[in-house]
Design a protein around this motif. Structure first.
Motif, short mmCIF file in Angstrom:
data_model
loop_
_atom_site.label_atom_id
_atom_site.label_comp_id
_atom_site.label_asym_id
_atom_site.label_seq_id
_atom_site.Cartn_x
_atom_site.Cartn_y
_atom_site.Cartn_z
N SER A 109 8.59 -7.21 -2.80
CA SER A 109 8.98 -6.42 -3.96
C SER A 109 7.85 -6.32 -4.98
CB SER A 109 10.21 -7.06 -4.61
OG SER A 109 11.26 -7.14 -3.67
N THR A 110 7.15 -7.41 -5.21
CA THR A 110 6.03 -7.38 -6.15
C THR A 110 4.92 -6.46 -5.65
OG1 THR A 110 6.55 -9.63 -6.83
CG2 THR A 110 4.39 -8.79 -7.43
N LEU A 111 4.65 -6.50 -4.35
CA LEU A 111 3.64 -5.59 -3.79
C LEU A 111 4.04 -4.14 -3.99
CD1 LEU A 111 2.60 -7.28 -0.42
CD2 LEU A 111 1.21 -6.99 -2.46
N LEU A 112 5.33 -3.83 -3.82
CA LEU A 112 5.79 -2.46 -4.01
C LEU A 112 5.60 -2.02 -5.46
CD1 LEU A 112 9.10 -2.46 -1.91
CD2 LEU A 112 6.88 -1.53 -1.28
N LEU A 113 5.94 -2.88 -6.40
CA LEU A 113 5.81 -2.51 -7.80
C LEU A 113 4.36 -2.37 -8.23
CD1 LEU A 113 8.62 -4.42 -9.72
CD2 LEU A 113 8.46 -2.01 -9.17
N VAL A 114 3.52 -3.29 -7.75
CA VAL A 114 2.09 -3.19 -8.09
C VAL A 114 1.51 -1.89 -7.54
CG1 VAL A 114 -0.17 -4.21 -7.70
CG2 VAL A 114 1.76 -5.66 -8.31
N GLY A 115 1.86 -1.55 -6.30
CA GLY A 115 1.38 -0.29 -5.74
C GLY A 115 1.88 0.91 -6.50
N ARG A 116 3.14 0.85 -6.96
CA ARG A 116 3.69 1.95 -7.73
C ARG A 116 2.95 2.12 -9.04
NH1 ARG A 116 6.85 6.48 -6.95
NH2 ARG A 116 7.76 7.09 -8.93
N MET A 120 0.34 5.25 -10.58
CA MET A 120 0.57 5.97 -11.83
C MET A 120 -0.71 6.15 -12.63
SD MET A 120 4.12 4.33 -13.22
CE MET A 120 5.65 4.54 -12.32
N ALA A 121 -1.68 5.32 -12.43
CA ALA A 121 -2.92 5.39 -13.19
C ALA A 121 -3.79 6.52 -12.64
CB ALA A 121 -3.67 4.06 -13.13
N SER A 122 -4.05 7.50 -13.47
CA SER A 122 -4.80 8.66 -13.00
C SER A 122 -6.26 8.32 -12.74
CB SER A 122 -4.69 9.79 -14.03
OG SER A 122 -5.19 9.34 -15.28
N GLN A 123 -6.78 7.26 -13.40
CA GLN A 123 -8.19 6.95 -13.23
C GLN A 123 -8.48 6.18 -11.95
OE1 GLN A 123 -6.22 5.63 -15.44
NE2 GLN A 123 -6.55 3.45 -15.73
N ILE A 124 -7.43 5.70 -11.29
CA ILE A 124 -7.63 4.97 -10.04
C ILE A 124 -7.66 5.97 -8.91
CG2 ILE A 124 -6.67 3.22 -8.48
CD1 ILE A 124 -5.45 1.87 -10.83
N LYS A 125 -8.73 5.98 -8.18
CA LYS A 125 -8.89 6.92 -7.09
C LYS A 125 -8.11 6.45 -5.87
CE LYS A 125 -11.71 9.38 -9.49
NZ LYS A 125 -11.29 10.68 -10.02
N LEU A 126 -7.87 7.40 -4.97
CA LEU A 126 -7.10 7.08 -3.78
C LEU A 126 -7.82 6.07 -2.91
CD1 LEU A 126 -4.67 7.60 -1.93
CD2 LEU A 126 -5.93 9.53 -0.96
N THR A 127 -9.13 6.18 -2.83
CA THR A 127 -9.87 5.24 -2.00
C THR A 127 -9.77 3.83 -2.53
OG1 THR A 127 -11.44 7.01 -1.45
CG2 THR A 127 -12.13 4.74 -1.01
N THR A 128 -9.83 3.68 -3.84
CA THR A 128 -9.68 2.36 -4.44
C THR A 128 -8.31 1.78 -4.17
OG1 THR A 128 -11.20 3.03 -6.19
CG2 THR A 128 -9.89 1.05 -6.58
N TYR A 129 -7.30 2.62 -4.25
CA TYR A 129 -5.96 2.16 -3.97
C TYR A 129 -5.81 1.72 -2.52
CZ TYR A 129 -0.97 2.28 -3.06
OH TYR A 129 0.29 1.97 -2.65
N VAL A 130 -6.38 2.48 -1.61
CA VAL A 130 -6.27 2.13 -0.19
C VAL A 130 -6.98 0.81 0.08
CG1 VAL A 130 -6.98 2.83 2.13
CG2 VAL A 130 -5.97 4.50 0.59
N VAL A 131 -8.17 0.64 -0.48
CA VAL A 131 -8.90 -0.63 -0.28
C VAL A 131 -8.11 -1.80 -0.85
CG1 VAL A 131 -10.98 -1.90 -0.90
CG2 VAL A 131 -11.16 0.49 -0.19
#
Length: 279
Positions: A109-116, A120-131
């Motif tokens: 559950s915590t992983l799901l919320l952190v990912g959510r 939401m942060a527009s400055q975080i790029k998709l590649t950073t999120y995937v890594v």
């Protein structure tokens, strides 16, 4: 005296958006604290009861902070029904530990919320999120399978190194088979890691393909813009040439005195030409 009208005020940012922006970093810091509290009892199985109890308290405190955050965002939402429908993942993550208070469920559950919140942060790029998702799944998957399989009589995942190796081979769908879970919960974790690895690989591939497509489209747009500019300039040159030809034809068709007068008027001040002195 003319009075200048003041520009209209900028639209005020919704309260919910301001809350999410201000609480993003504190919640991410709490998520890191949750990760540490979750990992300590697993990495150090012989830790004292005080340490284990403190880690459990930190886990529940962090989870409570995420639950409060969801409640505040729900209260600040202008339309609560659409908010619940569009944030169903957050709701499941909040309700899940209450249904079956297991440490593994609180982890998921915590992983799901952190990912959510990261999305939401527009400055975080998709590649950073995937890594970040890959590193998080690798770490938490290793800890979770180690906590489940270490006490199993038939298990062969006994150390943190074995767990990390198993998680890496499972996420990449290689599966050497030298380490494998033997319990039901361990196999459920394996299925989750396999599906997560395939999904993340698809996201990375799609992101790279989208980057190349966007790059090619940008080059094509620039080439089309230059081509259009060249065509417009060519049309202007043709139009100017046609005007010059028209004026030249009209001047050639005019009578001789008019041509002489026109040539005389072309000189500065309209003065007659100076004849050469006689010798």
């Amino acid at each position: 005296m003319k009075h200048e009208t003041a520009p209209p005020p900028a639209p005020r940012e919704p309260v919910q958006i301001r809350w999410e922006r201000r609480t993003q970093r504190p919640l991410l810091a709490l998520a890191v604290a949750f990760a540490v509290a979750y990992a300590v009892p697993i990495v150090r199985p012989g830790a004292s009861a005080t340490t284990t109890g403190a880690c459990t308290a930190v886990e529940w405190f962090v989870w409570g902070a995420f639950a409060v955050d969801y409640g505040v965002r729900l209260a600040l939402a202008e339309h609560r029904g659409p908010f619940v429908r569009t944030h169903w993942l957050d709701l499941c993550a909040v309700v899940l530990p209450m249904i079956q208070p297991l440490r593994l469920l609180r982890l998921v559950s915590t992983l799901l919320l952190v990912g959510r919140r990261a999305r939401m942060a527009s400055q975080i790029k998709l590649t950073t999120y995937v890594v970040g998702a890959v590193v998080g799944l690798l770490m938490f998957g290793s800890l979770a399978v180690l906590s489940v399989e270490r006490e199993s009589p038939d298990g062969n995942i006994r150390t943190l190194g074995d767990a990390v190796w198993w998680s890496f081979t499972t996420m990449t769908t290689v599966g050497y088979g030298d380490h494998a879970p033997t319990t039901g919960l361990g196999r459920i974790l394996a299925v989750g890691l396999m599906l997560s690895g395939i999904a993340l690989l698809g996201v990375v591939t799609a992101n790279i393909a989208a980057w190349f497509i966007a790059r090619f489209e940008k080059d094509d747009a620039e080439e089309r813009r230059q081509t259009a500019a060249i065509e417009a300039l060519t049309a202007e040159v043709v139009a100017l040439r046609a005007q010059v030809d028209t004026l030249s034809g009209a001047l050639a068709a005019a009578p001789a005195p008019r041509r002489a007068k026109a040539a005389e008027g072309d000189r500065p001040g309209g003065e007659p030409p100076v004849s050469a002195p006689r010798v």
